[in-house]
Design a protein around this motif. Structure first.
Motif, PDB file in Angstrom:
ATOM      1  N   ASN A   1      -3.979   3.773 -13.351  1.00 31.96           N
ATOM      2  CA  ASN A   1      -3.407   2.425 -13.361  1.00 31.96           C
ATOM      3  C   ASN A   1      -2.901   1.977 -11.996  1.00 31.96           C
ATOM      4  OD1 ASN A   1      -3.895   2.469 -16.091  1.00 31.96           O
ATOM      5  ND2 ASN A   1      -1.764   2.737 -16.700  1.00 31.96           N
ATOM      6  N   ILE A   2      -3.037   2.829 -10.984  1.00 33.30           N
ATOM      7  CA  ILE A   2      -2.517   2.507  -9.655  1.00 33.30           C
ATOM      8  C   ILE A   2      -3.647   2.035  -8.757  1.00 33.30           C
ATOM      9  CG2 ILE A   2      -1.281   3.395  -7.646  1.00 33.30           C
ATOM     10  CD1 ILE A   2      -0.056   5.507  -9.480  1.00 33.30           C
ATOM     11  N   SER A   3      -3.527   0.833  -8.243  1.00 34.53           N
ATOM     12  CA  SER A   3      -4.571   0.257  -7.383  1.00 34.53           C
ATOM     13  C   SER A   3      -4.501   0.868  -5.985  1.00 34.53           C
ATOM     14  CB  SER A   3      -4.393  -1.257  -7.282  1.00 34.53           C
ATOM     15  OG  SER A   3      -3.188  -1.576  -6.617  1.00 34.53           O
ATOM     16  N   LEU A   4      -5.593   0.739  -5.249  1.00 33.36           N
ATOM     17  CA  LEU A   4      -5.642   1.237  -3.872  1.00 33.36           C
ATOM     18  C   LEU A   4      -4.637   0.480  -3.004  1.00 33.36           C
ATOM     19  CD1 LEU A   4      -6.919   3.033  -1.739  1.00 33.36           C
ATOM     20  CD2 LEU A   4      -8.732   1.310  -1.450  1.00 33.36           C
ATOM     21  N   GLU A   5      -4.480  -0.800  -3.281  1.00 33.71           N
ATOM     22  CA  GLU A   5      -3.523  -1.601  -2.516  1.00 33.71           C
ATOM     23  C   GLU A   5      -2.091  -1.078  -2.698  1.00 33.71           C
ATOM     24  OE1 GLU A   5      -1.978  -6.254  -2.130  1.00 33.71           O
ATOM     25  OE2 GLU A   5      -3.520  -5.704  -3.600  1.00 33.71           O
ATOM     26  N   LEU A   6      -1.748  -0.708  -3.923  1.00 36.28           N
ATOM     27  CA  LEU A   6      -0.427  -0.171  -4.195  1.00 36.28           C
ATOM     28  C   LEU A   6      -0.257   1.202  -3.552  1.00 36.28           C
ATOM     29  CD1 LEU A   6       2.197  -0.862  -5.588  1.00 36.28           C
ATOM     30  CD2 LEU A   6       1.297   0.108  -7.709  1.00 36.28           C
ATOM     31  N   ASP A   7      -1.328   2.003  -3.573  1.00 34.93           N
ATOM     32  CA  ASP A   7      -1.304   3.302  -2.895  1.00 34.93           C
ATOM     33  C   ASP A   7      -0.972   3.127  -1.419  1.00 34.93           C
ATOM     34  OD1 ASP A   7      -1.716   5.379  -4.701  1.00 34.93           O
ATOM     35  OD2 ASP A   7      -3.865   5.029  -4.799  1.00 34.93           O
ATOM     36  N   ARG A   8      -1.655   2.173  -0.788  1.00 32.75           N
ATOM     37  CA  ARG A   8      -1.431   1.937   0.640  1.00 32.75           C
ATOM     38  C   ARG A   8      -0.029   1.421   0.910  1.00 32.75           C
ATOM     39  NH1 ARG A   8      -7.302  -1.002   1.647  1.00 32.75           N
ATOM     40  NH2 ARG A   8      -8.492   0.913   2.070  1.00 32.75           N
ATOM     41  N   ASN A   9       0.473   0.583   0.035  1.00 30.73           N
ATOM     42  CA  ASN A   9       1.805   0.014   0.224  1.00 30.73           C
ATOM     43  C   ASN A   9       2.879   1.093   0.162  1.00 30.73           C
ATOM     44  OD1 ASN A   9       3.642  -2.092   0.631  1.00 30.73           O
ATOM     45  ND2 ASN A   9       3.972  -2.364  -1.557  1.00 30.73           N
ATOM     46  N   ILE A  10       2.756   1.979  -0.818  1.00 33.51           N
ATOM     47  CA  ILE A  10       3.767   3.031  -0.950  1.00 33.51           C
ATOM     48  C   ILE A  10       3.671   4.041   0.192  1.00 33.51           C
ATOM     49  CG2 ILE A  10       2.465   4.700  -2.376  1.00 33.51           C
ATOM     50  CD1 ILE A  10       5.003   4.954  -4.103  1.00 33.51           C
ATOM     51  N   MET A  11       2.464   4.255   0.721  1.00 35.84           N
ATOM     52  CA  MET A  11       2.311   5.140   1.872  1.00 35.84           C
ATOM     53  C   MET A  11       2.902   4.502   3.131  1.00 35.84           C
ATOM     54  SD  MET A  11       1.058   8.112   1.161  1.00 35.84           S
ATOM     55  CE  MET A  11       0.544   8.696   2.764  1.00 35.84           C
ATOM     56  N   ASP A  12       2.757   3.186   3.266  1.00 40.59           N
ATOM     57  CA  ASP A  12       3.351   2.491   4.412  1.00 40.59           C
ATOM     58  C   ASP A  12       4.864   2.653   4.420  1.00 40.59           C
ATOM     59  OD1 ASP A  12       1.015   1.590   5.529  1.00 40.59           O
ATOM     60  OD2 ASP A  12       1.090  -0.398   4.612  1.00 40.59           O
ATOM     61  N   ILE A  13       5.499   2.443   3.261  1.00 44.51           N
ATOM     62  CA  ILE A  13       6.958   2.456   3.182  1.00 44.51           C
ATOM     63  C   ILE A  13       7.511   3.877   3.243  1.00 44.51           C
ATOM     64  CG2 ILE A  13       8.933   1.930   1.691  1.00 44.51           C
ATOM     65  CD1 ILE A  13       7.342  -0.485   0.664  1.00 44.51           C
ATOM     66  N   ASN A  14       6.869   4.792   2.545  1.00 44.61           N
ATOM     67  CA  ASN A  14       7.422   6.150   2.431  1.00 44.61           C
ATOM     68  C   ASN A  14       6.948   7.111   3.513  1.00 44.61           C
ATOM     69  OD1 ASN A  14       8.620   5.154   0.145  1.00 44.61           O
ATOM     70  ND2 ASN A  14       7.476   6.416  -1.292  1.00 44.61           N
ATOM     71  N   TYR A  15       5.786   6.832   4.121  1.00 45.74           N
ATOM     72  CA  TYR A  15       5.264   7.752   5.135  1.00 45.74           C
ATOM     73  C   TYR A  15       5.112   7.108   6.515  1.00 45.74           C
ATOM     74  CZ  TYR A  15       2.127  10.570   7.934  1.00 45.74           C
ATOM     75  OH  TYR A  15       1.581  11.257   8.977  1.00 45.74           O
ATOM     76  N   PHE A  16       4.279   6.076   6.608  1.00 43.36           N
ATOM     77  CA  PHE A  16       3.991   5.503   7.919  1.00 43.36           C
ATOM     78  C   PHE A  16       5.218   4.857   8.554  1.00 43.36           C
ATOM     79  CE2 PHE A  16      -0.422   5.585   6.243  1.00 43.36           C
ATOM     80  CZ  PHE A  16      -0.998   6.317   7.263  1.00 43.36           C
ATOM     81  N   GLY A  17       6.092   4.249   7.740  1.00 41.64           N
ATOM     82  CA  GLY A  17       7.302   3.643   8.279  1.00 41.64           C
ATOM     83  C   GLY A  17       8.209   4.648   8.958  1.00 41.64           C
ATOM     84  N   PRO A  18       8.667   5.690   8.222  1.00 40.60           N
ATOM     85  CA  PRO A  18       9.538   6.699   8.856  1.00 40.60           C
ATOM     86  C   PRO A  18       8.879   7.429  10.024  1.00 40.60           C
ATOM     87  CG  PRO A  18       9.653   6.858   6.466  1.00 40.60           C
ATOM     88  CD  PRO A  18       8.545   5.904   6.767  1.00 40.60           C
ATOM     89  N   SER A  19       7.599   7.765   9.887  1.00 34.65           N
ATOM     90  CA  SER A  19       6.932   8.496  10.964  1.00 34.65           C
ATOM     91  C   SER A  19       6.769   7.620  12.207  1.00 34.65           C
ATOM     92  CB  SER A  19       5.568   9.021  10.501  1.00 34.65           C
ATOM     93  OG  SER A  19       4.705   7.958  10.119  1.00 34.65           O
ATOM     94  N   THR A  20       6.470   6.335  12.013  1.00 33.11           N
ATOM     95  CA  THR A  20       6.343   5.414  13.144  1.00 33.11           C
ATOM     96  C   THR A  20       7.679   5.226  13.841  1.00 33.11           C
ATOM     97  OG1 THR A  20       4.533   4.221  12.042  1.00 33.11           O
ATOM     98  CG2 THR A  20       5.663   3.082  13.831  1.00 33.11           C
TER      99      THR A  20
END
Length: 313
Positions: A137-156
């Motif tokens: 039930n999870i779209s690719l767009e939602l996958d990318r959004n949660i990765m941006d906030i939880n991974y790419f944001g802190p790492s950046t």
């Protein structure tokens, strides 16, 4: 004449408790003084944990840079902090708009953060996006959004403050993560994946920057409980369903104030890894390492039970 054991034991317990209380009070007092004049960045400062951290570090005399996605909420937090503190002993916080879901804006936000004081002593990465749903039930767009906030944001953001920390050969980066960065449970696939990814990034970062005197800490906590009382289903597990009990314990709430105090202690004592969880999640972590097949079987049984319960409604 020696005192009987039944008298000595209570006295010993009272004395030990008193010493422990005094020790904690001294450590708590010293912890506040250790952050005085330090430049501390807190992301998602308007969240429950972020707000508690802001109050603790502000009272301790830190030079706060508060980050959030909404200017109105940041201003409200600013007013709360400045109204309750002595301006002769504290610094007025700086406010920066920062949205991890918009990675393209991160460069400008980081520049604004560094312009405030020219450096960062402590970076607290507190932002997080939660998601509970079946994988299909999870779209690719939602996958990318949660990765941006939880991974790419802190790492950046961590990469953005590293040059100044390396040049000064000091600094502390704290990741407020989740226990699901170490242990995945059903229906949290995207969330757990993002938390595993950011945990791995900060684990690698810790070893790479140690030679520069930079400390990297991760705090893995369970569910943030903002309610006054624990939910009823967490108080009494369903009888005969082991998986339901384990699942409820894996998300047993941690109060924002408790987590904020743990963050303060982690900064002052330079702890590298903290697990803030009740015994059941800790046991599950050991099972994941020592008896993974057993844990997988229990969690799978829990999924079957939940599906059956839905069908019977």
């Amino acid at each position: 004449m020696s005192l009987p054991f039944v008298v000595v034991l209570p006295l010993l317990i009272i004395v030990t408790a008193g010493v422990y209380y005094v020790y904690n009070e001294v450590i708590h007092f010293m912890s506040r003084s250790l952050v005085r004049n330090k430049v501390v960045v807190i992301t998602d400062a308007v969240s429950g944990v972020g707000t508690e951290c802001a109050h603790l570090f502000h009272k301790g005399g830190a030079r706060l840079i508060l980050c959030g996605t909404t200017w109105d909420k940041l201003e409200s937090l600013y007013d709360s902090l400045t109204n309750e503190a002595d301006p002769r002993e504290t610094f007025a916080p700086k406010l920066v708009i920062m949205d991890f879901s918009d990675i393209d804006s991160m460069e400008d936000a980081m520049s604004e953060v560094l312009e405030c004081y020219g450096c960062v002593d402590v970076l607290i990465c507190n932002s997080s996006m939660k998601l509970k749903a079946p994988v299909q039930n999870i779209s690719l767009e939602l996958d990318r959004n949660i990765m941006d906030i939880n991974y790419f944001g802190p790492s950046t953001l961590a990469k953005g403050v590293l040059p100044t920390m390396i040049s000064r050969r000091s600094g502390h980066i704290v990741l407020v993560n989740s226990i699901q960065g170490k242990l995945a449970i059903p229906f949290r696939s995207s969330y757990a994946a993002s938390k595993h990814a950011v945990q791995a990034f900060f684990d690698c970062l810790r070893t790479e920057v140690e030679e520069y005197g930079i400390v990297v800490s991760t705090i893995s906590h369970t569910f943030i409980n903002v309610s006054e009382l624990p939910p009823a289903e967490e108080q009494i597990p369903k009888p005969g369903i082991l998986a339901a009990y384990i699942a409820s314990q894996l998300t047993h709430g941690v109060r924002p104030s408790v987590l904020a105090n743990e963050i303060m202690e982690t900064v002052n004592r330079k702890r590298k890894e903290v697990v803030l969880a009740h015994p059941i999640p800790r046991v599950a972590l050991y099972l994941r390492s020592l008896f993974p097949s057993f844990l997988f079987a229990v969690l799978a049984a829990g999924v079957k039970d939940s599906v059956l319960a839905e069908q019977m409604k």
